[in-house]
Design an enzyme around this catalytic site. Structure first.
Site, PDB file in Angstrom:
ATOM      1  N   GLU A 251       0.841  -1.199   0.000  1.00  0.00           N
ATOM      2  CA  GLU A 251       0.000   0.000   0.000  1.00  0.00           C
ATOM      3  C   GLU A 251       0.875   1.248   0.000  1.00  0.00           C
ATOM      4  O   GLU A 251       1.626   1.498   0.954  1.00  0.00           O
ATOM      5  CB  GLU A 251      -0.928   0.016   1.220  1.00  0.00           C
ATOM      6  CG  GLU A 251      -1.799   1.273   1.263  1.00  0.00           C
ATOM      7  CD  GLU A 251      -2.675   1.357   2.502  1.00  0.00           C
ATOM      8  OE1 GLU A 251      -3.302   2.413   2.705  1.00  0.00           O
ATOM      9  OE2 GLU A 251      -2.714   0.387   3.258  1.00  0.00           O
ATOM     10  N   LYS A 383      -7.778 -15.206  16.511  1.00  0.00           N
ATOM     11  CA  LYS A 383      -7.989 -14.833  15.105  1.00  0.00           C
ATOM     12  C   LYS A 383      -9.434 -14.463  14.791  1.00  0.00           C
ATOM     13  O   LYS A 383      -9.915 -14.658  13.675  1.00  0.00           O
ATOM     14  CB  LYS A 383      -7.512 -15.962  14.181  1.00  0.00           C
ATOM     15  CG  LYS A 383      -6.036 -16.300  14.378  1.00  0.00           C
ATOM     16  CD  LYS A 383      -5.603 -17.497  13.593  1.00  0.00           C
ATOM     17  CE  LYS A 383      -4.132 -17.826  13.907  1.00  0.00           C
ATOM     18  NZ  LYS A 383      -3.658 -19.033  13.237  1.00  0.00           N
ATOM     19  N   ASP A 459       2.197 -14.268  12.782  1.00  0.00           N
ATOM     20  CA  ASP A 459       1.038 -14.891  12.144  1.00  0.00           C
ATOM     21  C   ASP A 459       0.133 -13.778  11.610  1.00  0.00           C
ATOM     22  O   ASP A 459      -0.454 -13.031  12.391  1.00  0.00           O
ATOM     23  CB  ASP A 459       0.276 -15.740  13.162  1.00  0.00           C
ATOM     24  CG  ASP A 459      -0.797 -16.593  12.505  1.00  0.00           C
ATOM     25  OD1 ASP A 459      -1.246 -16.235  11.395  1.00  0.00           O
ATOM     26  OD2 ASP A 459      -1.205 -17.602  13.109  1.00  0.00           O
ATOM     27  N   HIS A 557      -2.668  10.189  -1.530  1.00  0.00           N
ATOM     28  CA  HIS A 557      -2.848   8.865  -2.121  1.00  0.00           C
ATOM     29  C   HIS A 557      -2.810   8.940  -3.641  1.00  0.00           C
ATOM     30  O   HIS A 557      -2.330   8.014  -4.298  1.00  0.00           O
ATOM     31  CB  HIS A 557      -4.167   8.246  -1.645  1.00  0.00           C
ATOM     32  CG  HIS A 557      -4.027   7.475  -0.372  1.00  0.00           C
ATOM     33  ND1 HIS A 557      -3.840   6.122  -0.338  1.00  0.00           N
ATOM     34  CD2 HIS A 557      -4.009   7.885   0.923  1.00  0.00           C
ATOM     35  CE1 HIS A 557      -3.721   5.714   0.910  1.00  0.00           C
ATOM     36  NE2 HIS A 557      -3.825   6.766   1.696  1.00  0.00           N
TER      37      HIS A 557
END
Length: 572
Positions: A251, A383, A459, A557
């Site tokens: 990004e 998670k 993770d 951006h």
């Protein structure tokens, strides 16, 4: 035979039509009528236009101050007005020359092309009538060509194994154990995959990776690896020490924005952080015949008199695992047992699971009617966004704060304290409440957490609960300065095990000074990594909120997160 020459599309005038020979003439331009060179004429009229405009504005200002009517004009003022109009007409005509000429040329080219196409059609019709040639049928669409498959193997033995994998005689997952060479196994699997699917894996690199390092611990059935660029933000001044933070992301603007936040924090003396809790959790679900019997287990586990016995049983699983507590919740005759323990410098999911299994085996002696439904009952919670992690914490619970001076807010962040405080209240607090957010009272904490997790071998899926964050902003020092803080109750990181032992991720951990386990103080490296994550989130929150308050988000951006390059054919 007539020779025809099509004029170029960018010609300034239509070419003269030839008859027997190719002849072109350059039409006169409007600028050829000027007595002086074009650049001198332009300079004269530009100077005249701006000088008389300044003179007239100056004169009219004096008239307004002395209450003199504006319509009373002197000879010099009349001359200035005439000169202004004349120069304006010239400049308008000058800047319109190219437009008019290009417009005329375009129309001439279009007319010439239409006439030429008309003549060609007439000749074609005449030729068909005289020669009685049937019209040519339209071309048939060509069938789509299959993709070019690039083989990864080079020997006849490998070709035989590929064929056996394609035919189903050799399972793809067993190649490493049968061949004994992880790289060859990946190459054979990759080639078989291309043949079965008919799709090329061009662009997915195969060479340059140590496949032995992931065998049995990181990834099964590999066919290559994905490249993610790693940028650095900082230095981040945290607790008196500077850190350069690696961030793996695709990004645009993310690293640059975080870097700006680090600059603002460092310019104000740095940030400070505190570890509130450090404990990984696992919560199995067990079931009894009655709710009364389930409640007996709950009372037994939560009795302080039984904690020492449970700790001895639990701590057998590892020299680093140390039971911290057990929290129970009931749903009918089902009991959810949330064990929390310290895990040293490992993230600790496997460690706490082994300790929980030891306790469950021990409890079978006193509760033989206990039915273990699953080692994880989602009360952990791993998670997934869950209120239990938001309230009780999981992994490392960190709070990080900094005071940003008024001049830094103005010069570096391009906004002001009042605007930041108001935006934080309406966006991060009220806006998130309206959206029904769970742990999402922030601008983009998950952006920074994910980037650091990918760079350091964590993770990635645990970004879900690790990004729980509430960002607070308050005006201090009589409203001049900004106090900003982030509170993150469940950052789940480790510096040993899993992806941390891969070469690239290990290098990023080494950059932060937290590679491997700490021998002097077990657990200190993973706690420091969690504090660096929180400090980077603080920098990212500060910079993004400033960009939104200053109206710079879309502009930045569009500048840094847009690309016109076609990277579909790029390879390693």
């Amino acid at each position: 035979m007539d020779l025809r020459r099509r004029p170029p599309p960018n010609a300034t005038a239509a070419a003269k039509r030839p008859t027997t020979t190719t002849t072109t003439t350059t039409p006169p331009k409007a600028s050829d009528a000027l007595p002086l060179p074009l650049y001198l004429t332009n300079a004269i009229f530009f100077t005249l236009f701006f000088s008389v405009a300044y003179y007239l504005l100056h004169r009219w200002r004096d008239k307004i101050r002395t209450s003199t009517p504006l319509h009373l004009l002197t000879f010099s003022e009349i001359s200035a007005i005439v000169s202004l109009i004349a120069s304006f007409i010239y400049l308008l005509g000058f800047f319109g020359i190219d437009f008019v000429q290009s417009f005329i040329a375009r129309n001439s080219n279009d007319a010439w092309e239409e006439e030429e196409e008309e003549n060609e059609q007439q000749k074609l019709e005449q030729h068909r009538r005289t020669t009685q040639i049937l019209p040519t049928p339209p071309p048939q669409p060509q069938p789509q060509q299959p993709e070019t498959l690039i083989p990864s193997i080079s020997s006849a033995d490998d070709e035989e194994i590929v064929c056996s994998v394609v035919d189903g005689r050799t399972p793809s997952y067993s190649l490493e154990s049968r061949i004994g060479d992880c790289f060859r196994a990946a190459a054979i699997r990759r080639d078989a995959l291309q043949r079965v699917t008919g799709r090329s894996l061009k662009g997915l690199p195969l060479e340059g990776f140590d496949y032995d390092s992931i065998l049995g611990q990181c990834c099964e059935m590999p066919v290559g690896y994905v490249q993610i660029p790693v940028g650095v933000a900082g230095p981040l001044l945290l607790d008196g020490v500077q850190y350069v933070v690696p961030m793996a992301t695709t990004e645009g603007c993310l690293v640059a924005s975080t870097n700006r936040g680090c600059k603002a924090i460092s310019a104000c003396g740095g940030a400070s952080s505190v570890v509130l809790r450090d404990g990984m959790s696992r919560a199995p679900v067990v079931r009894f015949g009655t709710a009364k019997r389930a409640a007996e287990l709950k009372f037994f586990l939560e009795d302080p008199l039984n904690f020492d016995t449970l700790s001895v049983v639990f701590n057998r699983s590892s020299r680093f695992a140390r039971l911290q507590g057990v929290q129970c919740a009931m749903a009918g005759k089902n009991v959810y047992l949330r064990f929390t323990c310290s895990t040293g410098d490992a993230m600790g999911m496997n460690m706490v699971s082994k300790g929980v299994q030891n306790v469950l085996d021990f409890l079978q002696n006193d509760f033989p009617d206990m039915d273990v439904i699953g080692i994880s009952g989602n009360y952990c919670s791993d998670k997934k966004p869950a209120a239990v992690n938001w309230i009780e914490g999981r992994g490392k619970s960190i709070v990080c704060e900094a005071i940003i001076k008024e001049e830094v807010v103005t010069k570096v962040l391009k906004t002001n304290v009042a605007a930041l405080v108001e935006l934080n209240m309406l966006k991060n607090l009220a806006g998130s409440a309206v959206a029904g957010a769970l742990g999402g009272y922030n601008a983009h904490a998950s952006n920074i957490v994910s980037a650091i997790f990918l760079a350091t071998g964590q993770d990635p899926a645990q970004n879900v609960e690790s990004s729980h964050c509430i960002t607070m902003m308050e005006a201090v020092n009589e409203g001049r300065d900004l106090h900003i803080s982030v509170t993150m109750p469940s950052i789940e990181v480790g510096t040993v095990g899993g992806g941390t032992q891969l070469a690239s991720q290990s290098a990023c951990l080494n950059l932060l000074g937290v590679k491997g386990a700490s021998k002097e103080s077990p657990g200190s490296n993973s706690r420091l990594l969690a504090k660096i994550v929180a400090g980077a989130v603080l920098a990212g929150e500060l910079s993004l909120m400033s960009a939104i308050a200053a109206g710079q988000l879309v502009r930045s951006h569009m500048k840094y997160n847009r690309s016109s390059r076609d990277v579909s054919n790029c390879t390693s």
